[in-house]
Design a protein around this motif. Structure first.
Motif, PDB file in Angstrom:
ATOM      1  N   ALA A  41      31.377  36.748  37.521  1.00  0.00           N
ATOM      2  CA  ALA A  41      31.635  38.145  38.144  1.00  0.00           C
ATOM      3  C   ALA A  41      30.159  38.713  38.504  1.00  0.00           C
ATOM      4  CB  ALA A  41      32.297  39.090  37.410  1.00  0.00           C
ATOM      5  N   GLN A  42      29.868  39.286  39.669  1.00  0.00           N
ATOM      6  CA  GLN A  42      28.431  39.881  40.182  1.00  0.00           C
ATOM      7  C   GLN A  42      27.996  40.884  38.985  1.00  0.00           C
ATOM      8  OE1 GLN A  42      28.280  40.800  43.976  1.00  0.00           O
ATOM      9  NE2 GLN A  42      26.847  42.375  43.948  1.00  0.00           N
ATOM     10  N   ASN A  43      29.250  41.768  38.533  1.00  0.00           N
ATOM     11  CA  ASN A  43      28.549  43.176  38.015  1.00  0.00           C
ATOM     12  C   ASN A  43      28.834  42.741  36.537  1.00  0.00           C
ATOM     13  OD1 ASN A  43      27.682  44.305  40.260  1.00  0.00           O
ATOM     14  ND2 ASN A  43      29.592  44.925  40.872  1.00  0.00           N
ATOM     15  N   ASN A  44      29.339  41.598  35.926  1.00  0.00           N
ATOM     16  CA  ASN A  44      29.459  41.304  34.617  1.00  0.00           C
ATOM     17  C   ASN A  44      30.554  42.234  33.941  1.00  0.00           C
ATOM     18  OD1 ASN A  44      27.421  39.200  34.407  1.00  0.00           O
ATOM     19  ND2 ASN A  44      25.785  40.869  34.218  1.00  0.00           N
ATOM     20  N   THR A  45      31.575  42.420  34.827  1.00  0.00           N
ATOM     21  CA  THR A  45      32.852  43.215  34.434  1.00  0.00           C
ATOM     22  C   THR A  45      33.294  42.442  33.105  1.00  0.00           C
ATOM     23  OG1 THR A  45      34.150  42.484  36.002  1.00  0.00           O
ATOM     24  CG2 THR A  45      33.112  44.510  36.064  1.00  0.00           C
ATOM     25  N   ALA A  46      34.584  42.926  32.533  1.00  0.00           N
ATOM     26  CA  ALA A  46      35.398  42.461  31.625  1.00  0.00           C
ATOM     27  C   ALA A  46      35.867  41.245  32.314  1.00  0.00           C
ATOM     28  CB  ALA A  46      36.421  43.371  31.234  1.00  0.00           C
ATOM     29  N   ASN A  47      35.933  40.058  31.548  1.00  0.00           N
ATOM     30  CA  ASN A  47      36.531  38.872  32.153  1.00  0.00           C
ATOM     31  C   ASN A  47      35.406  38.083  33.231  1.00  0.00           C
ATOM     32  OD1 ASN A  47      38.950  39.086  30.712  1.00  0.00           O
ATOM     33  ND2 ASN A  47      39.805  40.450  32.179  1.00  0.00           N
ATOM     34  N   SER A  48      34.346  38.617  32.823  1.00  0.00           N
ATOM     35  CA  SER A  48      33.400  38.007  34.031  1.00  0.00           C
ATOM     36  C   SER A  48      33.044  36.650  34.115  1.00  0.00           C
ATOM     37  CB  SER A  48      31.970  38.878  33.816  1.00  0.00           C
ATOM     38  OG  SER A  48      31.385  38.428  32.728  1.00  0.00           O
ATOM     39  N   GLN A  49      33.249  35.984  32.941  1.00  0.00           N
ATOM     40  CA  GLN A  49      33.048  34.372  32.971  1.00  0.00           C
ATOM     41  C   GLN A  49      34.319  33.553  32.563  1.00  0.00           C
ATOM     42  OE1 GLN A  49      28.988  33.782  31.541  1.00  0.00           O
ATOM     43  NE2 GLN A  49      28.268  33.283  33.381  1.00  0.00           N
ATOM     44  N   ALA A  50      34.741  32.514  33.157  1.00  0.00           N
ATOM     45  CA  ALA A  50      35.904  31.629  32.537  1.00  0.00           C
ATOM     46  C   ALA A  50      35.476  30.652  33.264  1.00  0.00           C
ATOM     47  CB  ALA A  50      37.185  32.354  32.855  1.00  0.00           C
ATOM     48  N   SER A  51      35.877  29.532  32.367  1.00  0.00           N
ATOM     49  CA  SER A  51      35.876  28.105  32.681  1.00  0.00           C
ATOM     50  C   SER A  51      37.367  27.606  32.200  1.00  0.00           C
ATOM     51  CB  SER A  51      34.750  27.153  32.106  1.00  0.00           C
ATOM     52  OG  SER A  51      33.670  27.788  32.475  1.00  0.00           O
ATOM     53  N   LYS A  52      38.134  26.894  33.031  1.00  0.00           N
ATOM     54  CA  LYS A  52      39.199  26.526  32.711  1.00  0.00           C
ATOM     55  C   LYS A  52      39.725  25.090  33.507  1.00  0.00           C
ATOM     56  CE  LYS A  52      43.628  28.976  32.472  1.00  0.00           C
ATOM     57  NZ  LYS A  52      44.211  30.364  32.961  1.00  0.00           N
ATOM     58  N   ALA A  53      40.428  24.349  32.805  1.00  0.00           N
ATOM     59  CA  ALA A  53      40.823  23.093  33.454  1.00  0.00           C
ATOM     60  C   ALA A  53      42.066  23.387  34.235  1.00  0.00           C
ATOM     61  CB  ALA A  53      41.310  21.879  32.431  1.00  0.00           C
ATOM     62  N   LEU A  54      42.451  22.974  35.441  1.00  0.00           N
ATOM     63  CA  LEU A  54      43.650  23.168  36.195  1.00  0.00           C
ATOM     64  C   LEU A  54      44.551  22.183  35.950  1.00  0.00           C
ATOM     65  CD1 LEU A  54      41.562  24.731  39.227  1.00  0.00           C
ATOM     66  CD2 LEU A  54      42.851  26.115  37.496  1.00  0.00           C
ATOM     67  N   PRO A  55      46.058  22.377  35.893  1.00  0.00           N
ATOM     68  CA  PRO A  55      46.917  21.328  36.041  1.00  0.00           C
ATOM     69  C   PRO A  55      47.071  20.729  37.627  1.00  0.00           C
ATOM     70  CG  PRO A  55      47.903  23.103  35.747  1.00  0.00           C
ATOM     71  CD  PRO A  55      46.516  23.560  35.682  1.00  0.00           C
ATOM     72  N   LEU A  56      47.047  19.624  37.707  1.00  0.00           N
ATOM     73  CA  LEU A  56      47.312  19.002  39.018  1.00  0.00           C
ATOM     74  C   LEU A  56      48.876  18.628  39.392  1.00  0.00           C
ATOM     75  CD1 LEU A  56      44.540  16.189  39.526  1.00  0.00           C
ATOM     76  CD2 LEU A  56      44.838  18.407  40.671  1.00  0.00           C
ATOM     77  N   THR A  57      49.237  18.921  40.478  1.00  0.00           N
ATOM     78  CA  THR A  57      50.909  18.545  40.848  1.00  0.00           C
ATOM     79  C   THR A  57      50.548  17.713  41.909  1.00  0.00           C
ATOM     80  OG1 THR A  57      51.470  20.890  39.871  1.00  0.00           O
ATOM     81  CG2 THR A  57      52.954  19.485  41.659  1.00  0.00           C
ATOM     82  N   GLY A  58      50.659  16.603  41.873  1.00  0.00           N
ATOM     83  CA  GLY A  58      50.319  15.517  42.769  1.00  0.00           C
ATOM     84  C   GLY A  58      48.888  15.793  42.774  1.00  0.00           C
ATOM     85  N   ASN A  59      48.222  16.152  44.131  1.00  0.00           N
ATOM     86  CA  ASN A  59      46.623  16.174  44.376  1.00  0.00           C
ATOM     87  C   ASN A  59      46.417  17.751  44.257  1.00  0.00           C
ATOM     88  OD1 ASN A  59      46.414  13.329  44.048  1.00  0.00           O
ATOM     89  ND2 ASN A  59      45.914  13.158  46.320  1.00  0.00           N
TER      90      ASN A  59
END
Length: 120
Positions: A41-59
């Motif tokens: 997030a540009q303004n460093n609000t709550a939840n500003s940074q996250a890294s997450k793996a995403l499930p694939l459905t097919g591709n």
């Protein structure tokens, strides 16, 4: 290779959803392949940074971010195939704005109109 359309900054007033596909010309993508995203997030609000793996459905993959504060968010998306090769989509910018604009009236000018009715 990561297939995502090139987008200008997107403006949303609710949840943020970004979707795309991950493909590999050598066929080294499958359900075990990882697609991850990083959000800042540009303004460093709550939840500003996250890294997450995403499930694939097919591709296909999809980011669904809910409950974020108003801010400008940048997303970086990375796909990794079974051989460990990576492809990164550098930045997708999303502006979340749930605040309506305001209107102020600074003055009112009285306008007089003359109405003439002609009877038959």
């Amino acid at each position: 290779m990561l297939n995502v359309p090139t987008l200008p900054a997107a403006y949303v007033h609710g949840d943020i959803t970004i979707s795309g596909t991950a493909t590999d010309p050598d066929g080294n993508l499958d359900a075990a392949t990882s697609v991850t995203y990083t959000r800042t997030a540009q303004n460093n609000t709550a939840n500003s940074q996250a890294s997450k793996a995403l499930p694939l459905t097919g591709n296909n993959w999809e980011i669904s971010d809910t409950g974020l504060n108003d801010d400008t968010y940048t997303y970086t998306i990375t796909a990794t195939d079974k051989a460990g090769h990576k492809a990164t989509w550098p930045l997708i910018t999303v502006v979340k704005d749930t605040t309506s604009p305001t209107i102020e009236i600074s003055s009112i000018t009285k306008i007089m109109a003359l109405m003439i009715t002609i009877a038959p």
